[in-house]
Design a protein around this motif. Structure first.
Motif, short mmCIF file in Angstrom:
data_model
loop_
_atom_site.label_atom_id
_atom_site.label_comp_id
_atom_site.label_asym_id
_atom_site.label_seq_id
_atom_site.Cartn_x
_atom_site.Cartn_y
_atom_site.Cartn_z
N SER A 99 -3.57 10.49 9.50
CA SER A 99 -4.34 10.27 8.28
C SER A 99 -3.94 8.98 7.57
O SER A 99 -4.80 8.17 7.20
CB SER A 99 -4.14 11.44 7.30
OG SER A 99 -4.52 12.64 7.91
N VAL A 100 -2.65 8.79 7.37
CA VAL A 100 -2.25 7.58 6.64
C VAL A 100 -2.54 6.33 7.47
O VAL A 100 -2.90 5.28 6.92
CB VAL A 100 -0.78 7.62 6.14
CG1 VAL A 100 -0.59 8.73 5.12
CG2 VAL A 100 0.22 7.74 7.26
N LEU A 101 -2.43 6.46 8.79
CA LEU A 101 -2.76 5.30 9.63
C LEU A 101 -4.26 4.99 9.56
O LEU A 101 -4.67 3.83 9.56
CB LEU A 101 -2.32 5.53 11.08
CG LEU A 101 -0.82 5.70 11.31
CD1 LEU A 101 -0.52 5.93 12.78
CD2 LEU A 101 -0.03 4.49 10.79
N ASN A 102 -5.08 6.04 9.48
CA ASN A 102 -6.52 5.81 9.32
C ASN A 102 -6.83 5.06 8.02
O ASN A 102 -7.67 4.16 8.00
CB ASN A 102 -7.28 7.15 9.32
CG ASN A 102 -7.42 7.74 10.72
OD1 ASN A 102 -7.01 7.12 11.70
ND2 ASN A 102 -7.98 8.93 10.80
N VAL A 103 -6.14 5.45 6.95
CA VAL A 103 -6.37 4.75 5.68
C VAL A 103 -5.90 3.31 5.79
O VAL A 103 -6.55 2.36 5.33
CB VAL A 103 -5.66 5.47 4.51
CG1 VAL A 103 -5.84 4.69 3.21
CG2 VAL A 103 -6.20 6.90 4.34
N GLN A 104 -4.76 3.12 6.45
CA GLN A 104 -4.23 1.76 6.60
C GLN A 104 -5.20 0.89 7.42
O GLN A 104 -5.46 -0.27 7.08
CB GLN A 104 -2.86 1.79 7.26
CG GLN A 104 -2.16 0.45 7.30
CD GLN A 104 -0.83 0.52 8.04
OE1 GLN A 104 -0.72 1.13 9.10
NE2 GLN A 104 0.19 -0.11 7.47
N GLU A 105 -5.74 1.45 8.50
CA GLU A 105 -6.69 0.67 9.32
C GLU A 105 -7.94 0.31 8.52
O GLU A 105 -8.43 -0.82 8.60
CB GLU A 105 -7.07 1.45 10.59
CG GLU A 105 -5.97 1.42 11.63
CD GLU A 105 -6.41 2.00 12.98
OE1 GLU A 105 -7.62 2.14 13.22
OE2 GLU A 105 -5.50 2.30 13.79
N ALA A 106 -8.46 1.27 7.78
CA ALA A 106 -9.65 1.00 6.96
C ALA A 106 -9.34 -0.08 5.92
O ALA A 106 -10.17 -0.96 5.65
CB ALA A 106 -10.13 2.27 6.27
N THR A 107 -8.14 -0.02 5.37
CA THR A 107 -7.74 -1.01 4.37
C THR A 107 -7.63 -2.40 4.99
O THR A 107 -8.09 -3.39 4.41
CB THR A 107 -6.39 -0.61 3.73
OG1 THR A 107 -6.50 0.73 3.27
CG2 THR A 107 -6.02 -1.54 2.59
N LEU B 210 -1.82 -4.77 12.94
CA LEU B 210 -0.98 -3.74 12.30
C LEU B 210 0.28 -3.47 13.12
O LEU B 210 1.35 -3.22 12.55
CB LEU B 210 -1.79 -2.45 12.10
CG LEU B 210 -2.86 -2.55 11.00
CD1 LEU B 210 -3.73 -1.30 10.96
CD2 LEU B 210 -2.22 -2.77 9.64
N ALA B 211 0.16 -3.55 14.43
CA ALA B 211 1.35 -3.34 15.28
C ALA B 211 2.40 -4.41 14.97
O ALA B 211 3.59 -4.11 14.78
CB ALA B 211 0.95 -3.39 16.75
N GLU B 212 1.94 -5.63 14.87
CA GLU B 212 2.86 -6.75 14.56
C GLU B 212 3.46 -6.58 13.17
O GLU B 212 4.66 -6.76 12.96
CB GLU B 212 2.03 -8.04 14.60
CG GLU B 212 2.77 -9.25 15.12
CD GLU B 212 1.83 -10.44 15.14
OE1 GLU B 212 2.05 -11.35 14.34
OE2 GLU B 212 0.85 -10.41 15.92
N GLN C 193 0.81 -1.22 0.00
CA GLN C 193 0.00 0.00 0.00
C GLN C 193 0.85 1.27 0.00
O GLN C 193 1.85 1.36 0.72
CB GLN C 193 -0.90 0.01 1.24
CG GLN C 193 -1.83 1.21 1.27
CD GLN C 193 -2.96 1.05 2.26
OE1 GLN C 193 -2.76 0.50 3.35
NE2 GLN C 193 -4.14 1.53 1.91
N ALA C 194 0.45 2.23 -0.81
CA ALA C 194 1.15 3.52 -0.86
C ALA C 194 0.15 4.66 -0.88
O ALA C 194 -0.85 4.61 -1.60
CB ALA C 194 2.04 3.59 -2.10
#
Ligand code: PSV
Ligand code: MN
Length: 387
Positions: free
Chosen positions: A300-308, A347-349, A14-15
């Motif tokens: 913001s990018v972490l929010n997108v990553q979590e949603a993904t 995600l932490a792992e 993901q980018a």
């Protein structure tokens, strides 16, 4: 691959592209608040974007806005980005801050003003050549305030002509991305108000013209994921400008106002195989008027990553079975189950396995970097929206 390996490899690919302007001061028409440590130059904005990437591993590119990011030597800016570990992404033109554009830019009744607006894109294409950027992004403020002010049809014809001249400026590997917005700064008729209008112009231009979907640019309650699917189906979803809205084009942190909407969007992206390799540039278009800027971008990018991650956890076989069986609530439950999953431990792992902090937001706040910037970026003029 096991299901969890599939999730992890999708996350690894993901980018997300950051906007340079998120690192300058911004505000509303009422007030622009300065913040200690704000970037003063495009070089410092790029450095701040690179900091977000260092902490998150998610943001390898930064978009420029011309003339806000005008420098003498774009190759040097690009080299600086590379030294910092990021690349230059889309180049945004600016058709909304010149006195000549009072009655429009690419749609203006006066051919000389249209010529000037088209010529501005020649400058942007030069910036793209010097920086290795492949996406030229246009948003038009053009529109009218009063019925009869100008001829609606003639404005569309002028727009088509201007866009085709701009498209002809592009090198073969470059794309034109056309953003839409349903209102503002004019309120009677907007010249590119919706995805359909943008798509029609893109289809007329050629296969390297794509639509930009800014999540803040719709009427309340618009089903944005429906638009995502339509554009993917047409092969014309070129990019997102992610942000959050409560009322209008608020430019707030993506996923802040409606995390379920962000999940629904990413669910369609994942379900339609468009997370990578489908030509969708996942950009942010945000301004941090009151919150710290680097932290705002990390959030913001972490929010997108979590949603993904949640979207990747949707049990698509179960979803299909329920849909086929007409099990309305069973199908809905499959989505809700994925949305309700706490993906933070996963995600932490995942981050730790890649040498990143388990919680990049907390790690950045603890690093003292904001304080370091405030202490060292003294003097000069802070970058600002419109400067
Ligand atoms: C217009 O509201 C917009 O979304 C366009 O993408 C502009 O380039 C950007 O905002 C400026 O912040
Ligand atoms: Mn935008």
């Amino acid at each position: 691959m096991t299901p969890s390996e599939t999730v992890l490899s999708a996350l690894a690919a993901q980018a997300i592209e950051l906007p340079s302007w998120a690192f300058g001061n911004s505000g509303t028409r009422f007030k622009v608040f300065g913040q200690p440590g704000t970037a003063r130059t495009p070089y410092e904005k790029v450095a701040d974007a690179a900091t977000v990437h260092r902490y998150t591993g998610l943001a390898p590119r930064v978009s420029l806005h011309v003339p806000w990011d005008r420098v003498d030597d774009y190759a040097a800016l690009s080299a600086h980005a590379a030294d910092e570990g990021v690349a230059i992404g889309a180049v945004n033109s600016n058709l909304f801050q010149d006195d000549d554009y009072r009655l429009g830019s690419l749609t203006h009744p006066d051919p000389l003003v249209r010529r000037k607006a088209i010529a501005h894109h020649a400058e942007c294409v030069e910036v793209m050549r010097a920086t290795g950027s492949t996406d030229l992004k246009l948003w038009l403020p053009d529109g009218t305030n009063y019925a009869g002010q100008d001829d609606i049809r003639a404005r569309q014809d002028r727009l088509a002509e201007s866009l085709s001249e701009i498209y002809a400026l592009l090198d073969p590997h470059m794309r034109l991305l056309l953003e839409y917005k349903f209102f503002e700064p004019y309120f009677y008729a907007t010249d590119v108000p919706d995805w359909g209008t943008s798509l029609l112009h893109c289809l007329a231009l050629g296969d390297r013209a794509h639509v930009v979907l800014d999540t803040g640019h719709h009427a309340p309650n618009t089903n944005i994921e429906f638009i995502v699917v339509q554009l993917l189906r047409a092969g014309r979803l070129g990019a997102f400008d992610f942000n959050s809205r409560n009322y209008a084009d608020d430019d707030l942190i993506v996923g802040a106002a409606d995390p379920f909407q962000l999940f629904r969007i990413m669910n369609e992206i994942v379900g339609n195989g468009a997370l990578t390799g489908a030509g969708v540039n996942f950009m942010l278009d945000q301004c941090h008027n009151i919150e710290p800027k680097i932290q705002g971008q990390i959030r913001s990018v972490l929010n997108v990553q979590e949603a993904t991650a949640r979207a990747l956890l949707v049990d698509r076989a179960a979803l299909r079975r329920a849909q086929t069986a007409g099990d309305v609530l069973g199908a809905h439950q499959v989505l809700v189950d994925a949305y309700a999953t706490d993906v933070r431990p996963l995600l932490a792992e995942f981050r730790e396995a890649r040498g990143l902090a388990a919680d990049p937001f907390a790690a950045y706040r603890a690093s003292g970097h904001d304080q370091h910037l405030a202490a060292t970026r003294v003097g000069g003029e802070q970058a600002s929206w419109g400067a």
